[in-house]
Design a protein around this motif. Structure first.
Motif, PDB file in Angstrom:
ATOM      1  N   ARG A   1      -8.516  53.853  34.421  1.00 21.30           N
ATOM      2  CA  ARG A   1      -7.568  52.848  34.515  1.00 21.30           C
ATOM      3  C   ARG A   1      -7.907  51.416  34.409  1.00 21.30           C
ATOM      4  O   ARG A   1      -7.219  50.504  34.078  1.00 21.30           O
ATOM      5  CB  ARG A   1      -6.395  53.033  35.552  1.00 21.30           C
ATOM      6  CG  ARG A   1      -5.590  54.345  35.491  1.00 21.30           C
ATOM      7  CD  ARG A   1      -4.588  54.421  36.365  1.00 21.30           C
ATOM      8  NE  ARG A   1      -3.389  55.130  35.866  1.00 21.30           N
ATOM      9  CZ  ARG A   1      -2.346  54.709  35.812  1.00 21.30           C
ATOM     10  NH1 ARG A   1      -2.086  53.439  36.226  1.00 21.30           N
ATOM     11  NH2 ARG A   1      -1.249  55.055  34.973  1.00 21.30           N
TER      12      ARG A   1
ATOM     13  N   LYS B   1       0.952  48.211  31.195  1.00 23.16           N
ATOM     14  CA  LYS B   1       1.937  49.223  30.789  1.00 23.16           C
ATOM     15  C   LYS B   1       1.920  49.177  29.096  1.00 23.16           C
ATOM     16  O   LYS B   1       1.661  50.172  28.492  1.00 23.16           O
ATOM     17  CB  LYS B   1       3.322  48.784  31.256  1.00 23.16           C
ATOM     18  CG  LYS B   1       3.992  50.168  31.536  1.00 23.16           C
ATOM     19  CD  LYS B   1       5.184  49.809  32.294  1.00 23.16           C
ATOM     20  CE  LYS B   1       6.106  50.871  32.211  1.00 23.16           C
ATOM     21  NZ  LYS B   1       7.533  50.951  32.706  1.00 23.16           N
ATOM     22  N   LYS B   2       2.154  47.851  28.661  1.00 22.97           N
ATOM     23  CA  LYS B   2       2.562  47.929  27.275  1.00 22.97           C
ATOM     24  C   LYS B   2       1.044  48.370  26.443  1.00 22.97           C
ATOM     25  O   LYS B   2       1.160  48.862  25.264  1.00 22.97           O
ATOM     26  CB  LYS B   2       2.367  46.117  26.675  1.00 22.97           C
ATOM     27  CG  LYS B   2       3.923  45.828  26.587  1.00 22.97           C
ATOM     28  CD  LYS B   2       3.912  44.641  25.881  1.00 22.97           C
ATOM     29  CE  LYS B   2       5.102  43.859  26.232  1.00 22.97           C
ATOM     30  NZ  LYS B   2       4.939  42.203  25.739  1.00 22.97           N
TER      31      LYS B   2
ATOM     32  N   GLN C   1       2.969  44.448  33.611  1.00 19.88           N
ATOM     33  CA  GLN C   1       3.791  44.592  32.429  1.00 19.88           C
ATOM     34  C   GLN C   1       2.986  44.496  30.990  1.00 19.88           C
ATOM     35  O   GLN C   1       3.223  45.599  30.338  1.00 19.88           O
ATOM     36  CB  GLN C   1       4.736  43.401  32.144  1.00 19.88           C
ATOM     37  CG  GLN C   1       5.921  43.391  33.268  1.00 19.88           C
ATOM     38  CD  GLN C   1       6.775  42.233  33.422  1.00 19.88           C
ATOM     39  OE1 GLN C   1       6.242  41.161  32.767  1.00 19.88           O
ATOM     40  NE2 GLN C   1       7.601  42.147  33.932  1.00 19.88           N
TER      41      GLN C   1
ATOM     42  N   ALA D   1      -0.754  55.279  23.605  1.00 16.93           N
ATOM     43  CA  ALA D   1      -0.046  56.832  23.769  1.00 16.93           C
ATOM     44  C   ALA D   1       0.578  57.428  22.634  1.00 16.93           C
ATOM     45  O   ALA D   1       1.278  56.634  21.840  1.00 16.93           O
ATOM     46  CB  ALA D   1       0.645  56.774  24.879  1.00 16.93           C
ATOM     47  N   PHE D   2       0.119  58.462  22.412  1.00 14.46           N
ATOM     48  CA  PHE D   2       1.003  59.177  21.020  1.00 14.46           C
ATOM     49  C   PHE D   2       1.278  60.648  21.416  1.00 14.46           C
ATOM     50  O   PHE D   2       0.650  61.280  22.250  1.00 14.46           O
ATOM     51  CB  PHE D   2       0.361  58.958  19.841  1.00 14.46           C
ATOM     52  CG  PHE D   2      -1.118  59.653  19.658  1.00 14.46           C
ATOM     53  CD1 PHE D   2      -1.193  61.002  19.388  1.00 14.46           C
ATOM     54  CD2 PHE D   2      -2.135  58.604  19.970  1.00 14.46           C
ATOM     55  CE1 PHE D   2      -2.737  61.162  19.313  1.00 14.46           C
ATOM     56  CE2 PHE D   2      -3.449  59.218  19.881  1.00 14.46           C
ATOM     57  CZ  PHE D   2      -3.544  60.653  19.771  1.00 14.46           C
TER      58      PHE D   2
ATOM     59  N   THR E   1      -6.639  44.134  30.191  1.00 15.19           N
ATOM     60  CA  THR E   1      -5.550  43.279  30.484  1.00 15.19           C
ATOM     61  C   THR E   1      -5.887  41.590  30.838  1.00 15.19           C
ATOM     62  O   THR E   1      -5.295  40.787  30.413  1.00 15.19           O
ATOM     63  CB  THR E   1      -4.425  43.982  31.331  1.00 15.19           C
ATOM     64  OG1 THR E   1      -4.187  45.219  30.716  1.00 15.19           O
ATOM     65  CG2 THR E   1      -3.039  43.229  31.324  1.00 15.19           C
TER      66      THR E   1
ATOM     67  N   MET F   1      -1.023  50.625  27.729  1.00  6.95           N
ATOM     68  CA  MET F   1      -1.142  51.893  27.486  1.00  6.95           C
ATOM     69  C   MET F   1      -0.244  52.556  26.744  1.00  6.95           C
ATOM     70  O   MET F   1      -0.488  53.753  25.856  1.00  6.95           O
ATOM     71  CB  MET F   1      -0.709  52.232  29.107  1.00  6.95           C
ATOM     72  CG  MET F   1      -1.831  51.905  30.165  1.00  6.95           C
ATOM     73  SD  MET F   1      -1.566  52.669  31.666  1.00  6.95           S
ATOM     74  CE  MET F   1      -1.959  51.333  32.663  1.00  6.95           C
ATOM     75  N   GLN F   2       1.249  51.980  26.478  1.00  5.37           N
ATOM     76  CA  GLN F   2       2.017  52.395  25.447  1.00  5.37           C
ATOM     77  C   GLN F   2       1.353  52.237  24.182  1.00  5.37           C
ATOM     78  O   GLN F   2       1.615  53.319  23.280  1.00  5.37           O
ATOM     79  CB  GLN F   2       3.261  51.636  25.825  1.00  5.37           C
ATOM     80  CG  GLN F   2       4.263  52.314  26.756  1.00  5.37           C
ATOM     81  CD  GLN F   2       5.259  51.150  26.926  1.00  5.37           C
ATOM     82  OE1 GLN F   2       5.330  50.042  26.446  1.00  5.37           O
ATOM     83  NE2 GLN F   2       6.020  51.621  27.779  1.00  5.37           N
ATOM     84  N   MET F   3       0.678  51.324  23.680  1.00  2.12           N
ATOM     85  CA  MET F   3       0.155  51.283  22.290  1.00  2.12           C
ATOM     86  C   MET F   3      -1.018  52.289  22.206  1.00  2.12           C
ATOM     87  O   MET F   3      -1.081  52.479  20.917  1.00  2.12           O
ATOM     88  CB  MET F   3      -0.658  49.675  22.364  1.00  2.12           C
ATOM     89  CG  MET F   3       0.207  48.813  22.134  1.00  2.12           C
ATOM     90  SD  MET F   3      -0.842  47.230  22.258  1.00  2.12           S
ATOM     91  CE  MET F   3       0.503  46.056  22.471  1.00  2.12           C
TER      92      MET F   3
END
Ligand code: AMP
Length: 299
Positions: free
Chosen positions: A257, A291-292, A288, A298-299, A264, A294-296
């Motif tokens: 992490r 988090k973005k 924020q 994740a699949f 970031t 990490m979303q990029m």
């Protein structure tokens, strides 16, 4: 838990194809300390000259950075200047004026010797050793370096590798150190030289962590506009160790992490000259963006 950061505290003159800025606050320790300060209390160890602007002391203080280990010596503050090419990746050093760094010996105040997390930011390996010599059993020590020390202080650097938990270095430095072209092979070779964790920074292409449990890859946060990448590597290392210091639980899970948080903070650094964008950000904005990121992936 707190973080001790030692490294260069500098005035940087930076030229990009679009703008030039003179004598901004810079140095590996300044970038790393500010980055770490978003997560944990930071103690800065370095030296500045009597020409060091008052407003930069205030900037450190605004980030609640403990300055008891920052020496003020007679003479000029370390001055570095560099110029970027149009692609903003290739950089040429124009001048390095050591000033007060020439005679610098980092002496830790007694209150600093028990700090659990230590970042030996880019500085001569002999000085990184000197700081470690004064520490009482830190929990985690990370070190950064640069090509200069591979050229002029390799012996000291190799000795340092046996004393640290993590080495943070960029791709070309990993190749130079190991004489291996492949960065994964290079990371494996570096483990054999000492550190349990090897983190290879790949600039806009992110960073790779090599750990006993395997590899972890963090992308860089994709930015449309890079204003000045100076200090991005230091901000990455500072953000990473600051985040680690702020967490309890298993180190290796936290380290993964921490790679995301380091990336970031580094992205904020690139959005302004010197420390201007980093100092304007907040913990909330960092959360924020992390988090973005990490979303990029994740699949
Ligand atoms: P980075 O962009 O992460 O490579 O870091 C750039 C920072 O390193 C600048 O703020 C410089 O002041 C600092 N720096 C440049 N050369 C040296 C050096 N020889 N020793 C320590 N710090 C340096």
């Amino acid at each position: 838990m707190s973080v001790l950061v030692v490294g260069s505290t500098a005035l940087d003159s930076i030229k990009t194809p679009y703008r030039e800025n003179l004598r901004l606050l810079g140095g590996s320790a300044s970038h790393a300390a500010v980055a770490a300060s978003f997560f944990a209390p930071v103690k800065l160890v370095g030296v500045v000259g009597d020409d060091f602007p008052k407003r930069y002391f205030e900037l450190y203080r605004r980030h609640r950075i403990d300055l008891d280990g920052l020496q003020i010596a007679r003479g000029k503050t370390f001055h570095w200047s560099g110029e970027y090419e149009v692609n903003m990746n290739n950089r040429r050093t124009l001048a390095t004026e050591l000033g007060v760094f020439e005679k610098f010996t980092p002496t830790l105040p007694p209150s600093h010797r028990d700090t659990p997390f230590v970042l030996l930011a880019n500085i001569a390996p002999a000085l990184q050793h000197h700081v470690l010599d004064q520490m009482r059993r830190p929990r985690f020590v990370a070190a950064d370096t640069m090509d200069l020390w591979l050229n002029v202080a390799l012996k000291d650097l190799l000795r340092l590798l046996r004393r640290i938990d993590a080495l943070v270095l960029n791709e070309s430095e990993a190749r130079q150190l190991t004489k291996l072209d492949n960065v994964i092979s290079a990371a494996r070779r570096i483990h054999r030289l000492g550190p349990r964790y090897v983190i290879v920074k790949k600039g806009e292409h992110g960073a790779i962590l090599s750990a006993p449990s395997g590899l972890f890859v963090s992308p860089a946060f994709p930015l449309e506009k890079v204003v000045d990448p100076t200090g991005a590597g230091d901000s990455f290392a500072g953000g990473l160790i600051g985040y680690l210091a702020s967490r309890s639980g298993p180190l290796e899970a936290n380290l993964r992490r921490a790679m995301i948080y380091g990336s970031t903070v580094a992205s904020f650094c690139c959005q302004g000259f010197g420390l201007t964008a980093t100092t304007k950000t907040t913990r909330t904005a960092i959360e924020q963006r992390a988090k973005k990121l990490m979303q990029m992936v994740a699949f």
